[in-house]
Write an enzyme that holds these catalytic residues in place. Structure first.
Site, PDB file in Angstrom:
ATOM      1  N   ARG A 102     -21.478   0.151  -7.832  1.00  0.00           N
ATOM      2  CA  ARG A 102     -21.259   1.551  -8.241  1.00  0.00           C
ATOM      3  C   ARG A 102     -19.805   1.762  -8.652  1.00  0.00           C
ATOM      4  N   GLY A 149      -0.049   6.488  -2.308  1.00  0.00           N
ATOM      5  CA  GLY A 149      -1.501   6.489  -2.397  1.00  0.00           C
ATOM      6  C   GLY A 149      -2.038   7.906  -2.378  1.00  0.00           C
ATOM      7  N   SER A 150      -2.000   8.521  -1.191  1.00  0.00           N
ATOM      8  CA  SER A 150      -2.485   9.910  -1.087  1.00  0.00           C
ATOM      9  C   SER A 150      -1.599  10.870  -1.872  1.00  0.00           C
ATOM     10  N   LEU A 251     -10.289  12.039 -11.448  1.00  0.00           N
ATOM     11  CA  LEU A 251     -10.779  11.772 -10.085  1.00  0.00           C
ATOM     12  C   LEU A 251     -11.969  12.662  -9.751  1.00  0.00           C
ATOM     13  N   GLN A 291     -37.024   5.967  23.032  1.00  0.00           N
ATOM     14  CA  GLN A 291     -36.542   7.301  22.643  1.00  0.00           C
ATOM     15  C   GLN A 291     -35.146   7.261  22.016  1.00  0.00           C
ATOM     16  N   GLY A 351     -29.090  -4.897  16.197  1.00  0.00           N
ATOM     17  CA  GLY A 351     -28.541  -5.817  17.191  1.00  0.00           C
ATOM     18  C   GLY A 351     -27.710  -6.906  16.531  1.00  0.00           C
ATOM     19  N   GLU A 375     -10.374   7.348  -3.708  1.00  0.00           N
ATOM     20  CA  GLU A 375     -10.745   8.637  -4.329  1.00  0.00           C
ATOM     21  C   GLU A 375     -10.413   9.808  -3.415  1.00  0.00           C
TER      22      GLU A 375
HETATM   23  P1  TGC Z   1      -0.990  19.878  -6.774  1.00  0.00           P
HETATM   24  O1  TGC Z   1       0.343  20.540  -6.841  1.00  0.00           O
HETATM   25  O2  TGC Z   1      -2.058  20.473  -5.903  1.00  0.00           O
HETATM   26  O3  TGC Z   1      -1.600  19.748  -8.225  1.00  0.00           O
HETATM   27  C1  TGC Z   1      -0.848  19.203  -9.302  1.00  0.00           C
HETATM   28  C2  TGC Z   1      -1.538  19.600 -10.597  1.00  0.00           C
HETATM   29  O4  TGC Z   1      -2.869  19.026 -10.633  1.00  0.00           O
HETATM   30  C3  TGC Z   1      -3.860  20.085 -10.677  1.00  0.00           C
HETATM   31  N1  TGC Z   1      -4.956  19.667  -9.819  1.00  0.00           N
HETATM   32  C4  TGC Z   1      -6.137  19.285 -10.295  1.00  0.00           C
HETATM   33  N2  TGC Z   1      -6.615  19.217 -11.545  1.00  0.00           N
HETATM   34  C5  TGC Z   1      -7.860  18.763 -11.717  1.00  0.00           C
HETATM   35  N3  TGC Z   1      -8.639  18.391 -10.671  1.00  0.00           N
HETATM   36  C6  TGC Z   1      -8.200  18.432  -9.395  1.00  0.00           C
HETATM   37  N4  TGC Z   1      -8.979  18.034  -8.400  1.00  0.00           N
HETATM   38  C7  TGC Z   1      -6.903  18.899  -9.162  1.00  0.00           C
HETATM   39  N5  TGC Z   1      -6.132  19.064  -8.050  1.00  0.00           N
HETATM   40  C8  TGC Z   1      -4.955  19.548  -8.469  1.00  0.00           C
HETATM   41  C9  TGC Z   1      -3.134  21.316 -10.172  1.00  0.00           C
HETATM   42  O5  TGC Z   1      -3.745  22.493 -10.669  1.00  0.00           O
HETATM   43  C10 TGC Z   1      -1.756  21.098 -10.733  1.00  0.00           C
HETATM   44  O6  TGC Z   1      -1.822  21.387 -12.117  1.00  0.00           O
HETATM   45  P2  TGC Z   1      -0.568  22.059 -12.902  1.00  0.00           P
HETATM   46  O7  TGC Z   1      -1.018  22.131 -14.331  1.00  0.00           O
HETATM   47  O8  TGC Z   1      -0.348  23.384 -12.256  1.00  0.00           O
HETATM   48  O9  TGC Z   1       0.596  21.120 -12.684  1.00  0.00           O
HETATM   49  O10 TGC Z   1      -0.764  18.363  -6.400  1.00  0.00           O
HETATM   50  P3  TGC Z   1      -0.196  17.701  -5.075  1.00  0.00           P
HETATM   51  O11 TGC Z   1       0.902  16.770  -5.475  1.00  0.00           O
HETATM   52  O12 TGC Z   1       0.113  18.754  -4.038  1.00  0.00           O
HETATM   53  O13 TGC Z   1      -1.413  16.787  -4.604  1.00  0.00           O
HETATM   54  C11 TGC Z   1      -2.601  17.280  -4.235  1.00  0.00           C
HETATM   55  C12 TGC Z   1      -3.496  16.153  -3.662  1.00  0.00           C
HETATM   56  C13 TGC Z   1      -2.921  15.581  -2.370  1.00  0.00           C
HETATM   57  C14 TGC Z   1      -4.813  16.810  -3.365  1.00  0.00           C
HETATM   58  C15 TGC Z   1      -3.670  15.017  -4.697  1.00  0.00           C
HETATM   59  O14 TGC Z   1      -2.483  14.348  -4.878  1.00  0.00           O
HETATM   60  C16 TGC Z   1      -4.735  14.033  -4.320  1.00  0.00           C
HETATM   61  O15 TGC Z   1      -5.915  14.246  -4.614  1.00  0.00           O
HETATM   62  N6  TGC Z   1      -4.388  12.858  -3.675  1.00  0.00           N
HETATM   63  C17 TGC Z   1      -5.338  11.780  -3.451  1.00  0.00           C
HETATM   64  C18 TGC Z   1      -5.094  10.689  -4.457  1.00  0.00           C
HETATM   65  C19 TGC Z   1      -6.348   9.971  -4.852  1.00  0.00           C
HETATM   66  O16 TGC Z   1      -7.461  10.437  -4.662  1.00  0.00           O
HETATM   67  N7  TGC Z   1      -6.196   8.822  -5.472  1.00  0.00           N
HETATM   68  C20 TGC Z   1      -7.331   8.095  -5.999  1.00  0.00           C
HETATM   69  C21 TGC Z   1      -6.894   6.992  -6.915  1.00  0.00           C
HETATM   70  S1  TGC Z   1      -8.180   6.343  -7.958  1.00  0.00           S
HETATM   71  C22 TGC Z   1      -9.212   5.544  -6.917  1.00  0.00           C
HETATM   72  O17 TGC Z   1      -9.085   5.581  -5.740  1.00  0.00           O
HETATM   73  C23 TGC Z   1     -10.340   4.780  -7.540  1.00  0.00           C
HETATM   74  S2  TGC Z   1     -11.335   3.993  -6.363  1.00  0.00           S
HETATM   75  C24 TGC Z   1     -12.566   3.229  -7.243  1.00  0.00           C
HETATM   76  C25 TGC Z   1     -13.755   4.077  -7.474  1.00  0.00           C
HETATM   77  O18 TGC Z   1     -13.673   5.263  -7.766  1.00  0.00           O
HETATM   78  O19 TGC Z   1     -14.885   3.541  -7.380  1.00  0.00           O
HETATM   79  P1  FAD Z   2      -1.927   6.396   2.511  1.00  0.00           P
HETATM   80  O1  FAD Z   2      -1.803   7.478   1.508  1.00  0.00           O
HETATM   81  O2  FAD Z   2      -0.702   5.664   2.908  1.00  0.00           O
HETATM   82  O3  FAD Z   2      -2.619   7.008   3.810  1.00  0.00           O
HETATM   83  C1  FAD Z   2      -2.647   6.323   5.068  1.00  0.00           C
HETATM   84  C2  FAD Z   2      -3.281   7.282   6.090  1.00  0.00           C
HETATM   85  O4  FAD Z   2      -2.456   8.451   6.213  1.00  0.00           O
HETATM   86  C3  FAD Z   2      -4.665   7.765   5.660  1.00  0.00           C
HETATM   87  O5  FAD Z   2      -5.489   7.941   6.779  1.00  0.00           O
HETATM   88  C4  FAD Z   2      -4.363   9.124   5.039  1.00  0.00           C
HETATM   89  O6  FAD Z   2      -5.471  10.009   5.049  1.00  0.00           O
HETATM   90  C5  FAD Z   2      -3.250   9.602   5.974  1.00  0.00           C
HETATM   91  N1  FAD Z   2      -2.453  10.648   5.340  1.00  0.00           N
HETATM   92  C6  FAD Z   2      -1.678  10.576   4.215  1.00  0.00           C
HETATM   93  N2  FAD Z   2      -1.132  11.758   3.950  1.00  0.00           N
HETATM   94  C7  FAD Z   2      -1.566  12.612   4.906  1.00  0.00           C
HETATM   95  C8  FAD Z   2      -1.357  14.000   5.175  1.00  0.00           C
HETATM   96  N3  FAD Z   2      -0.597  14.763   4.394  1.00  0.00           N
HETATM   97  N4  FAD Z   2      -1.961  14.530   6.258  1.00  0.00           N
HETATM   98  C9  FAD Z   2      -2.781  13.778   7.042  1.00  0.00           C
HETATM   99  N5  FAD Z   2      -3.012  12.472   6.852  1.00  0.00           N
HETATM  100  C10 FAD Z   2      -2.415  11.909   5.789  1.00  0.00           C
HETATM  101  N6  FAD Z   2      -6.442   3.448  -6.707  1.00  0.00           N
HETATM  102  C11 FAD Z   2      -6.368   3.566  -8.056  1.00  0.00           C
HETATM  103  O7  FAD Z   2      -5.465   4.217  -8.588  1.00  0.00           O
HETATM  104  N7  FAD Z   2      -7.293   2.961  -8.852  1.00  0.00           N
HETATM  105  C12 FAD Z   2      -8.317   2.222  -8.354  1.00  0.00           C
HETATM  106  O8  FAD Z   2      -9.132   1.703  -9.126  1.00  0.00           O
HETATM  107  C13 FAD Z   2      -8.398   2.066  -6.935  1.00  0.00           C
HETATM  108  N8  FAD Z   2      -9.370   1.264  -6.389  1.00  0.00           N
HETATM  109  C14 FAD Z   2      -9.365   1.029  -5.042  1.00  0.00           C
HETATM  110  C15 FAD Z   2     -10.243   0.095  -4.496  1.00  0.00           C
HETATM  111  C16 FAD Z   2     -10.221  -0.190  -3.140  1.00  0.00           C
HETATM  112  C17 FAD Z   2     -11.128  -1.234  -2.575  1.00  0.00           C
HETATM  113  C18 FAD Z   2      -9.332   0.509  -2.291  1.00  0.00           C
HETATM  114  C19 FAD Z   2      -9.324   0.254  -0.813  1.00  0.00           C
HETATM  115  C20 FAD Z   2      -8.442   1.421  -2.815  1.00  0.00           C
HETATM  116  C21 FAD Z   2      -8.440   1.685  -4.200  1.00  0.00           C
HETATM  117  N9  FAD Z   2      -7.505   2.555  -4.773  1.00  0.00           N
HETATM  118  C22 FAD Z   2      -7.424   2.705  -6.135  1.00  0.00           C
HETATM  119  C23 FAD Z   2      -6.450   3.147  -3.946  1.00  0.00           C
HETATM  120  C24 FAD Z   2      -6.900   4.370  -3.151  1.00  0.00           C
HETATM  121  O9  FAD Z   2      -7.082   5.473  -3.973  1.00  0.00           O
HETATM  122  C25 FAD Z   2      -5.838   4.629  -2.060  1.00  0.00           C
HETATM  123  O10 FAD Z   2      -5.971   3.579  -1.126  1.00  0.00           O
HETATM  124  C26 FAD Z   2      -6.011   5.975  -1.398  1.00  0.00           C
HETATM  125  O11 FAD Z   2      -5.698   7.013  -2.290  1.00  0.00           O
HETATM  126  C27 FAD Z   2      -5.158   6.104  -0.131  1.00  0.00           C
HETATM  127  O12 FAD Z   2      -3.844   5.680  -0.336  1.00  0.00           O
HETATM  128  P2  FAD Z   2      -3.147   4.611   0.662  1.00  0.00           P
HETATM  129  O13 FAD Z   2      -4.071   3.480   0.838  1.00  0.00           O
HETATM  130  O14 FAD Z   2      -1.802   4.354   0.117  1.00  0.00           O
HETATM  131  O15 FAD Z   2      -3.059   5.361   2.041  1.00  0.00           O
END
Ligand code: TGC
Ligand code: FAD
Length: 396
Positions: A102, A149-150, A251, A291, A351, A375
């Protein structure tokens, strides 16, 4: 799920207990069945070996492309333009096979292709999307960095202007499909805010290094991307979008697919545990007659059906353009958390057999640890929802 009452007892189906099937259109069921058959014939016979050897065949791209599963919910440029619900059902079936499969489709369609479709120039769209839809070209999405990351807002990867060119330096981490991608979508800071770039993998100064020794999502390539004075023409940059909303918009799409996908993994674990409980005997009885086993199975059934209904509800909202990113956070947080609980509970029912790759449960359980983290971690989605209901941002 075949939502028919059991012939002997007249009871509801033991998996699709709420007859959620009846809420789907004929076309939606056709998509679901097509992907389910593909997973049964192609993925399930092979995935334990892929997981064990830590690889996924690159050819999967062309196979998924042929089935119309890459960029499935995008319009034009050779993309099928399916509904959000149909796309969700496909994610559910793919992840019932393996979260890595997926993820392969999510990263291609919802992250790399969506980014180009939403933010790219006409030239970028025409160059990449038709080939990506067919799986002839693969994409990856580089947002996360080793230290960010986050909190991607802190990213250090920087795009510097040099005449009309861009020069990128930095490192992206944990990038799915990084080592097999033909194009990387890279997000970088610039003097003009965060910008997105299409980086062809053959570009000088671009390298992808595979991350080894993962114990989760092993049937998936995860890479580090290194950009060292990686020079790109102006045409490589997404023309309009600035700031974090560029990547965060992408995202939303991938997180939506996970709402469904996680329930696919959960369903596979529940079905395995139920089947096992009905045949495994201890103390002269099937363990399903005890149960405590029944309570575990019932709790799994409740969350599986509730989570699937939630996915469908958010999918219908998305098709009506009513789904807010907060709804997506709600679904991702709930369904992945519950899927992981279901997988862990299923593991106990099996198990000792539950710890081997002979059964799919521990593979799903380990995979879901990544799904819980990527994500947006469960903590990040909790805080997104916390902010939505209290008006107070608790991130910093
Ligand atoms: P913040 O100040 O809240 O927002 C900055 C700008 O972004 C806009 N925005 C969004 N727009 C679209 N969709 C959303 N969900 C949005 N959330 C916020 C917001 O309106 C603002 O826009 P503008 O025009 O006013 O500048 O941003 P923040 O720096 O406080 O961060 C918010 C936070 C923590 C929620 C965000 O950074 C976050 O979601 N962090 C998590 C990072 C994450 O999910 N990384 C994933 C990487 S990719 C991946 O993991 C792929 S895995 C493989 C797979 O999918 O199978
Ligand atoms: P961190 O951000 O360092 O977080 C560590 C811990 O601290 C977590 O429990 C988190 O929830 C907690 N934490 C952080 N901030 C806070 C807060 N403010 N309050 C409370 N708790 C907090 N990324 C991409 O860009 N592209 C990809 O294709 C992609 N693929 C991935 C595939 C795999 C198998 C994995 C494991 C990760 C992938 N990622 C990808 C990265 C993924 O999105 C990050 O791992 C994720 O966003 C978390 O970041 P981190 O691992 O640096 O953890």
């Amino acid at each position: 799920m075949t939502a028919v009452a059991s012939k002997r007892t007249g009871n509801p189906d033991p998996v699709d207990f709420l007859d959620i099937d009846a809420l789907l259109s004929g076309e939606e069921r056709m998509v679901r069945d097509l992907v389910r058959d593909y997973v049964r014939d192609r993925i399930l016979p092979n995935v334990a070996e892929w997981f064990e050897s830590g690889r996924i065949p690159r050819d999967l791209g062309r196979e998924l492309g042929k089935l119309g599963l890459l960029g499935m919910h995008l319009e034009g440029y050779g993309c099928p333009g399916a509904s959000a619900v149909a796309y969700g059902l496909a994610c559910m079936e793919l992840e019932a096979g393996d979260s890595g499969v997926r993820s392969f489709a999510s990263v291609q369609g919802s992250l790399a292709m969506f980014a180009i479709h939403r933010w790219g120039s006409e030239v970028q769209k025409s160059e990449w999307l038709p080939r990506m839809a067919k799986g002839e070209a693969l994409g990856c999405f580089g947002l996360t960095e080793p230290d960010f990351g986050s909190n991607p807002a802190g990213m250090r990867t920087f795009a510097r202007r040099d005449g009309s060119d861009w020069v990128l330096n930095g490192t992206k981490m944990w990038i799915t499909n990084g080592g097999i991608a033909d194009v990387a979508i890279v997000w970088a800071q610039s003097d003009d805010g965060i910008r997105g770039f299409c980086v062809p993998s053959g570009t000088k100064g671009f390298a992808a290094n595979e991350i080894h020794r993962k114990l989760s999502l092993r049937a998936s390539v995860t890479s580090e991307l290194v950009l060292s004075d990686c020079r790109l023409p102006e045409a490589a940059a997404f023309p309009e979008v600035r700031g974090l909303r560029g990547p965060l918009a992408c995202l939303n799409e991938a997180r939506y697919g996970i709402i469904w996908g996680s329930m696919g993994a959960a369903r596979a674990c529940y079905e395995t545990a139920l089947g096992y409980a009905k045949t495994r005997e201890q103390f002269g009885r099937h363990i399903g007659a005890f149960q405590i086993t029944q309570e575990k199975l019932v709790n799994m059934l409740l969350e599986l059906n509730k989570g699937t209904l939630l996915a469908l509800h958010i999918g219908r909202m998305k098709d009506q353009h009513r789904a807010h990113p907060h709804h997506v956070s709600f679904g991702k947080l709930n369904n992945v958390r519950e899927a992981l609980r279901i997988a862990r509970e299923a593991r106990t029912i099996l198990g000792a057999n539950g710890v081997t790759l002979e059964y799919p449960v521990i593979r799903h359980m380990n995979n879901l640890e990544s799904v819980l983290t990527y994500e947006g971690t469960s903590e990040v989605h909790t805080l997104i929802l916390g902010e939505a209901i209290t008006g107070e941002a608790a991130f910093a």
